[in-house]
Design an enzyme around this catalytic site. Structure first.
Site, PDB file in Angstrom:
ATOM      1  N   SER A   1      11.817   2.094  -5.802  1.00  0.00           N
ATOM      2  CA  SER A   1      12.471   1.205  -4.846  1.00  0.00           C
ATOM      3  C   SER A   1      12.828   2.013  -3.610  1.00  0.00           C
ATOM      4  CB  SER A   1      13.738   0.600  -5.462  1.00  0.00           C
ATOM      5  OG  SER A   1      14.548   0.000  -4.469  1.00  0.00           O
TER       6      SER A   1
ATOM      7  N   LYS B   1      15.638   2.599 -10.106  1.00  0.00           N
ATOM      8  CA  LYS B   1      14.743   1.545 -10.591  1.00  0.00           C
ATOM      9  C   LYS B   1      13.370   2.085 -10.980  1.00  0.00           C
ATOM     10  CE  LYS B   1      14.789  -2.588  -9.079  1.00  0.00           C
ATOM     11  NZ  LYS B   1      14.534  -3.767  -8.230  1.00  0.00           N
TER      12      LYS B   1
ATOM     13  N   ARG C   1     -25.858 -31.549   2.791  1.00  0.00           N
ATOM     14  CA  ARG C   1     -25.092 -30.401   3.267  1.00  0.00           C
ATOM     15  C   ARG C   1     -23.859 -30.959   3.971  1.00  0.00           C
ATOM     16  NH1 ARG C   1     -28.625 -27.878   6.161  1.00  0.00           N
ATOM     17  NH2 ARG C   1     -29.524 -26.940   4.295  1.00  0.00           N
TER      18      ARG C   1
END
Length: 467
Positions: free
Chosen positions: A290, A296, A330
């Site tokens: 982090s 973390k 198409r």
């Protein structure tokens, strides 16, 4: 002027980190290679059909770097940046591409560049060439994921864990069974991608899918044989017929890609949930950091995979909206909408499956956390078993009351062992109340067929890989 290979990419993955390093097979340069490859393969097919002079096609092959069916054309020298700008006027890149290719070969060879074809023949075929290369990598990543999952399922076959439904503890399961469920989904997705990959067809039909131009040039028999020869030159499946607005090759490919991303997305979702700080049962081998919170260890790979899984279904829906409902021979815009949509789906599948293979190879199971969470409800994880076994003896209402007492802090084993009815039931089964309750409340005794289901999943996958 710098070529498209040298210029800064509009989308190098800055906002799509899941795809970074995994999408080289679907870049603009890869698509351009495929377009040139399709043009050269058509010229070669004319030779195979016995119509075009070999010398003229030899010049085309040499000029545009033909390296065989599986490698196609490389170092062809077409400037993709300039081609993209020139494509705006006609709405597709083949129109200016044909002009550039014809300029670079002699008059006799020029006749066999794009001979009889329409732009859609080349664009659709190039998409299949790109998809073949991309799906090969996707399948390989899924195979690696299978290997890791089979190992995880076997090694954690009998490790009891809390199953969760609607975010809450439900009944006991096993870590191995959870992995086996992931394995089955990945296996099925891999099979589907492989099936689609083997059936990716070339497209050759002329202006409206009638092959009229080819029949006019070489006769009906040669025209009928040409699509198969074209497909052979590219290593693609021979089409049963032109598929101009029968877009199943696109929608089936898209659906298979979504299923593959779904399969690894489910794994990523579970890993992200089970790696939460307060749960801690799983951890990625290389967690992300982090910028502000150094403590973390984010489940970065799971986050990236989920980002792809959240985007993929809408892309699949776009393909059905555009491709399946293509108008006439198409459509006006729907065909064009397919191109970036399919490319993005391929790109996401490449990135998501590659990250999944890496994630599963390094996934860590915290046995202590699994056991701690399993015991968190003081035996209520087996309340379903208590209802089945004790309900007929104590009555459903009394069992429900006991569960409520335990949820409020009571001792389930003590409450049950003190019951005369439970003591009588224990005696019927030849056990003391304490031993009976210890068995009844043991989560490992209420995992049903988990072990068998793990064995079936792991053994079946191993046998198929050995076959």
């Amino acid at each position: 002027m710098p070529s498209d290979r040298d210029r800064p990419a509009l989308d190098g993955g800055l906002l799509s980190p899941v795809t970074v390093g995994h999408d080289e097979t679907v870049t603009d340069a890869a698509y351009l290679d495929a377009l040139v490859t399709a043009e050269v393969a058509l010229a070669r097919a004319w030779v195979e059909a016995g119509v075009a002079p070999a010398e003229a096609v030899d010049e085309i092959e040499t000029e545009f770097g033909w390296q065989g069916a599986l490698r196609g054309c490389r170092d062809h020298g077409v400037d993709g940046t300039a081609l993209a700008a020139a494509a705006v006027a006609g709405g597709n890149p083949v129109i200016p591409l044909v002009g550039r290719l014809k300029e670079r070969v002699g008059a006799e060879s020029r006749l066999w560049v794009h001979r009889g074809a329409t732009s859609q023949d080349i664009v659709d075929t190039a998409a299949m060439v790109v998809a073949r290369a991309a799906t090969s990598r996707i399948v390989a990543a899924l195979v690696h994921t299978e290997v890791s999952l089979r190992s995880l399922a076997r090694s954690r076959r009998d490790e009891v864990a809390a199953a969760r439904t609607l975010t809450q503890h439900a009944v006991p399961t096993t870590v191995g069974l959870r992995a086996a469920g992931w394995l089955r989904a990945v296996e099925r997705a891999k099979e589907r991608v492989e099936d689609v990959q083997h059936r990716l067809p070339a497209q050759l039909g002329g202006a409206a899918g009638t092959l009229a131009s080819f029949a006019e040039i070489a006769g009906s028999d040669a025209a009928a044989a040409l699509p198969a020869a074209f497909a052979h030159e590219l290593g693609l499946a021979a089409p049963e017929a032109p598929w101009h607005t029968n877009r199943w090759p696109i929608t089936e490919l898209g659906d298979a890609l979504v299923q593959a991303i779904d399969a690894v997305g489910k794994i990523a979702t579970d890993v992200a949930t089970l790696s939460r700080t307060e749960i801690g049962e799983l951890a990625e081998g290389a967690g992300g950091g982090s910028s502000a919170m150094p403590q973390k260890r984010n489940p970065a790979a799971s986050v990236l995979i989920r980002s792809a899984a959240l985007r993929a279904p809408q892309l699949g829906a776009t393909l059905h909206l555009a491709s399946a409902l293509a108008a006439d021979e198409r459509p006006d815009g729907a065909w064009h909408a397919e191109w970036p949509t399919l490319r993005e789906l391929l790109r996401l599948a490449l990135g998501a499956t590659a990250h999944a293979a890496s994630l599963l190879a390094g996934l860590h199971v915290d046995t202590d956390a699994v056991a701690r969470n399993l015991a968190a409800t003081g035996g209520l994880i087996v309340s379903e078993r208590l209802s089945i076994v004790l309900g007929p003896v104590l009555g459903a209402a009394r069992v429900a009351d006991l569960v409520t007492e335990v949820a409020a802090g009571g001792d389930l084993a003590g409450l049950l062992a003190a019951s005369p009815d439970v003591a009588a039931l224990a005696a019927e089964r030849g056990a003391t109340p304490e031993a009976f309750m210890a068995d009844l409340l043991d989560p490992a005794r209420y995992t049903g067929l988990a072990g068998r289901l793990v064995d079936e999943a792991a053994t079946r996958t191993a046998e198929e890989e050995d076959a």
